[in-house]
Design a protein around this motif. Structure first.
Motif, PDB file in Angstrom:
ATOM      1  N   ARG A  66      49.067  -0.532  38.407  1.00 22.74           N
ATOM      2  CA  ARG A  66      47.992  -1.356  38.945  1.00 22.74           C
ATOM      3  C   ARG A  66      47.245  -2.003  37.777  1.00 22.74           C
ATOM      4  N   VAL A  67      46.414  -2.964  38.082  1.00 21.28           N
ATOM      5  CA  VAL A  67      45.656  -3.657  37.040  1.00 21.28           C
ATOM      6  C   VAL A  67      44.815  -2.671  36.235  1.00 21.28           C
ATOM      7  N   LEU A  68      44.114  -1.765  36.911  1.00 22.33           N
ATOM      8  CA  LEU A  68      43.272  -0.824  36.177  1.00 22.33           C
ATOM      9  C   LEU A  68      44.087   0.187  35.367  1.00 22.33           C
ATOM     10  N   ASP A  69      45.299   0.503  35.809  1.00 19.66           N
ATOM     11  CA  ASP A  69      46.173   1.345  34.990  1.00 19.66           C
ATOM     12  C   ASP A  69      46.434   0.645  33.655  1.00 19.66           C
ATOM     13  N   ARG A  70      46.748  -0.635  33.737  1.00 22.34           N
ATOM     14  CA  ARG A  70      47.015  -1.419  32.519  1.00 22.34           C
ATOM     15  C   ARG A  70      45.767  -1.486  31.647  1.00 22.34           C
ATOM     16  N   VAL A  71      44.620  -1.697  32.272  1.00 24.17           N
ATOM     17  CA  VAL A  71      43.366  -1.773  31.518  1.00 24.17           C
ATOM     18  C   VAL A  71      43.148  -0.473  30.756  1.00 24.17           C
ATOM     19  N   VAL A  72      43.305   0.663  31.432  1.00 21.93           N
ATOM     20  CA  VAL A  72      43.098   1.956  30.776  1.00 21.93           C
ATOM     21  C   VAL A  72      44.105   2.152  29.653  1.00 21.93           C
ATOM     22  N   LEU A  73      45.357   1.823  29.884  1.00 24.91           N
ATOM     23  CA  LEU A  73      46.357   1.961  28.819  1.00 24.91           C
ATOM     24  C   LEU A  73      46.019   1.069  27.630  1.00 24.91           C
ATOM     25  N   GLN A  74      45.487  -0.105  27.898  1.00 26.56           N
ATOM     26  CA  GLN A  74      45.091  -0.980  26.795  1.00 26.56           C
ATOM     27  C   GLN A  74      43.885  -0.419  26.047  1.00 26.56           C
ATOM     28  N   VAL A  75      42.934   0.142  26.773  1.00 25.91           N
ATOM     29  CA  VAL A  75      41.770   0.748  26.122  1.00 25.91           C
ATOM     30  C   VAL A  75      42.203   1.945  25.276  1.00 25.91           C
TER      31      VAL A  75
END
Length: 152
Positions: A35-44
């Motif tokens: 999901r978008v937030l999964d990607r956001v967390v992985l990027q963070v």
């Protein structure tokens, strides 16, 4: 038309024209389930210092409990890991797993492939202008991060 309206129009146009290509490139990939937030967390989590769940929650603007559930989901899927802080064993930190880092790299490669297809339609002069604009944009993003979360 004011600046905000122009930005909305340009962003909408780019997404409408590029997202179908990006979606087709993701088909059949492990990235389908992110999901978008999964990607956001992985990027963070793609940084030298591993945040605590509380720090991560502040970075993504979500509650600690919600962020903890999201991290639990990423850990179950093998995309993130929790570990003890070396300086204080009571503190648990979150980092990307090797699988999470590989998935994030794959996601970036796909996005770059789509971007490169777009870049092939620019003149050399246009490429330089767009690249310099992106560098300015990235620097502004770093300033926002540093102002909002200077210790993370």
């Amino acid at each position: 038309m004011n600046f905000r309206q122009r930005l909305i129009e340009v962003t909408t146009s780019m997404q409408r024209d590029l997202l179908p290509s990006l979606t087709r490139m993701y088909e059949g990939d492990d990235l389908d389930d992110l999901r978008v937030l999964d990607r956001v967390v992985l990027q963070v989590l793609d940084r030298d210092t591993a945040p605590t769940v509380k720090e991560l929650a502040a970075l993504i603007g979500r509650s600690v409990s919600w962020t903890s559930r999201l991290v639990d989901s990423l850990v179950r899927r093998g995309l993130a890991e929790r570990h003890e802080d070396e300086a204080d064993r009571r503190v648990r930190r979150v980092r990307q797993s090797e699988k999470g880092a590989a998935l994030l790299r794959r996601s970036l490669e796909i996005r770059v492939d789509v971007q490169m297809a777009l870049w092939n339609h620019f003149t050399e002069e246009e490429r330089e202008v767009v690249l310099r604009s992106l560098e300015i944009y990235a620097e502004a993003a770093r300033r926002i991060r540093d102002e909002t979360h200077p210790s993370i």
